[in-house]
Design an enzyme around this catalytic site. Structure first.
Site, PDB file in Angstrom:
ATOM      1  N   GLY A   1      94.957  22.543   2.250  1.00  0.00           N
ATOM      2  CA  GLY A   1      95.306  21.516   1.451  1.00  0.00           C
ATOM      3  C   GLY A   1      94.009  20.647   0.845  1.00  0.00           C
ATOM      4  N   CYS A   2      94.104  19.272   0.876  1.00  0.00           N
ATOM      5  CA  CYS A   2      92.753  18.633   0.389  1.00  0.00           C
ATOM      6  C   CYS A   2      91.586  18.790   1.465  1.00  0.00           C
ATOM      7  CB  CYS A   2      93.303  16.978   0.595  1.00  0.00           C
ATOM      8  SG  CYS A   2      94.596  16.626  -0.806  1.00  0.00           S
ATOM      9  N   ALA A   3      91.709  19.326   2.812  1.00  0.00           N
ATOM     10  CA  ALA A   3      90.632  19.350   3.487  1.00  0.00           C
ATOM     11  C   ALA A   3      89.903  20.795   2.965  1.00  0.00           C
ATOM     12  CB  ALA A   3      91.016  19.622   4.680  1.00  0.00           C
ATOM     13  N   ALA A   4      90.570  21.486   2.341  1.00  0.00           N
ATOM     14  CA  ALA A   4      90.118  22.886   1.890  1.00  0.00           C
ATOM     15  C   ALA A   4      88.569  22.536   1.111  1.00  0.00           C
ATOM     16  CB  ALA A   4      90.789  23.636   1.117  1.00  0.00           C
TER      17      ALA A   4
ATOM     18  N   PHE B   1      89.677  15.521   4.268  1.00  0.00           N
ATOM     19  CA  PHE B   1      90.906  15.158   4.848  1.00  0.00           C
ATOM     20  C   PHE B   1      92.029  16.108   4.380  1.00  0.00           C
ATOM     21  CE2 PHE B   1      88.138  11.454   5.119  1.00  0.00           C
ATOM     22  CZ  PHE B   1      87.327  11.665   6.069  1.00  0.00           C
TER      23      PHE B   1
END
Length: 373
Positions: free
Chosen positions: A137-140, A333
């Site tokens: 997700g956004c942590a990628a 995150f």
């Protein structure tokens, strides 16, 4: 040291404003029992404009997961190459110089990955390694930077291309009317980003240390339910409180590097929402101006998932104020709840050369200076 060079960013031309988003919520969910709460939450995101890969009229339709994924693939192939070319130019490299391609996305699916298509379509070597990352997700965005750093440490002198492609609007689900889902409909935007990590040379953030942290027993706080209609985004109401749990991880990583996380020169933070940045200011004892680029990304483009850190980093480059040796932090995150963190110092050979020339006393050449004459 591996250097994270200037990113390249592109957003679609279709724009939806905060006012239009609120009007749509009032129209589409007029009878929703918690509509006032939804409108207040969307209004508090700080998002003023978002870019969508399709016009809003098409975005609101749901032709089925298969058709949605066809749009994802076609739009990715149409939009990614130009962003990649610009990122390569920013790093002063060509496709033949790249040893690994990391492709991150959580909003569509392809197999073979876009990495294979890029190698065939853009002249990368046929021995270029591939690393698709699909489920962070956004942590990628942060994870991609860290895996590129690891690769350059393992294979000195190597170069890594990172590509992030997020068409969040293709995950819109008209049947999902929970407060978290409706908030997400007013928060996420679409973007494509790319950046190169050079194993040698380059201008940008010289990567020195990276780390990951998983908050135990929070797997269901951010997740997808995969159904016949595609990806259904699920957001727990506790997510905005995660910085209380993740800020200590940022501090620990910095201490391991003998740095004070509250005393760095720049911060590139994934702005999932304004609460994330506000809480980090509190827990890290920082002024709001330290997250200015992340907040501008959120305001102008919404939460663009894994692309956020690259967009904010690009704004730091464009500002042109960071100087040689400045110390900084990048953090993304996402689901897990996971933090992907990187520390590094600014590297600018042009600044070093200019300083060296400026420091040579008048009447003596640089050659004489070096020779001690």
């Amino acid at each position: 040291m591996a250097t994270l060079c200037k990113p390249s960013i592109a957003v679609p031309d279709n724009i939806i404003t905060m006012e239009e988003t609120l009007d749509l919520a009032r129209t589409l969910h007029a009878g929703h029992a918690q509509l006032p709460l939804v409108l207040r939450l969307i209004g508090n995101t700080g998002v003023r404009t978002r870019h969508l890969v399709q016009p809003i009229e098409e975005t609101l339709k749901h032709p089925g997961f298969e058709e949605r994924n066809k749009v994802y693939e076609a739009e990715a192939k149409a939009r990614v190459p130009e962003v990649v070319r610009t990122a390569l130019a920013n790093a002063e490299l060509g496709a033949e110089d790249i040893d690994l391609i990391v492709y991150v996305s959580c909003t569509g699916f392809m197999m073979p990955s876009m990495t294979a298509w890029l190698i065939n379509a853009m002249g990368f070597r046929d021995d270029t390694r591939q690393l698709p990352i699909a489920q962070l997700g956004c942590a990628a965005g942060g994870a991609a930077i860290n895996r590129a750093h690891d690769f350059c440490l393992a294979y000195p002198g190597s170069n890594v291309l990172i590509v992030a492609c997020e068409f969040c609007s293709l995950c819109y689900q008209p049947v999902d009317i929970g407060v978290g889902s409706l908030l997400s409909n007013g928060l996420f935007g679409d973007a494509v980003a790319a950046a190169v990590v050079r194993g040698e040379g380059g201008t940008g953030m010289s990567l020195e240390r990276n780390g990951s942290h998983l908050v135990p027993d929070t797997e269901d706080w951010i997740s997808y339910a995969v159904r016949g209609t595609g990806f259904h985004f699920q957001l727990d109401k506790r997510v905005p409180t995660t910085m209380k749990m993740l800020a200590p991880a940022l501090r620990t990583l910095s201490e391991q590097h003998s740095w004070d996380v509250s005393g760095l020169d720049f911060y590139i933070i994934h702005a999932g929402g304004p609460r994330i940045l506000d809480d980090l200011c509190h827990f890290l004892d920082l002024g709001p101006e330290m997250f200015a680029h992340s907040r501008t990304t959120l305001t102008e483009r919404g939460n663009i998932a894994s692309c956020v850190v690259f967009d904010a980093l690009n704004r730091l480059f464009e500002e042109g104020k960071v100087t040689e040796g400045a110390r900084g932090l990048i953090a993304g995150f996402g689901p897990g709840i996971t933090a992907e963190m990187a520390l590094g110092a600014w590297r600018d050979p042009a600044q070093v050369a200019a300083h060296a020339v400026a420091s040579v006393p008048r009447g003596r050449s640089a050659t004489q200076e070096r020779a001690g004459v």
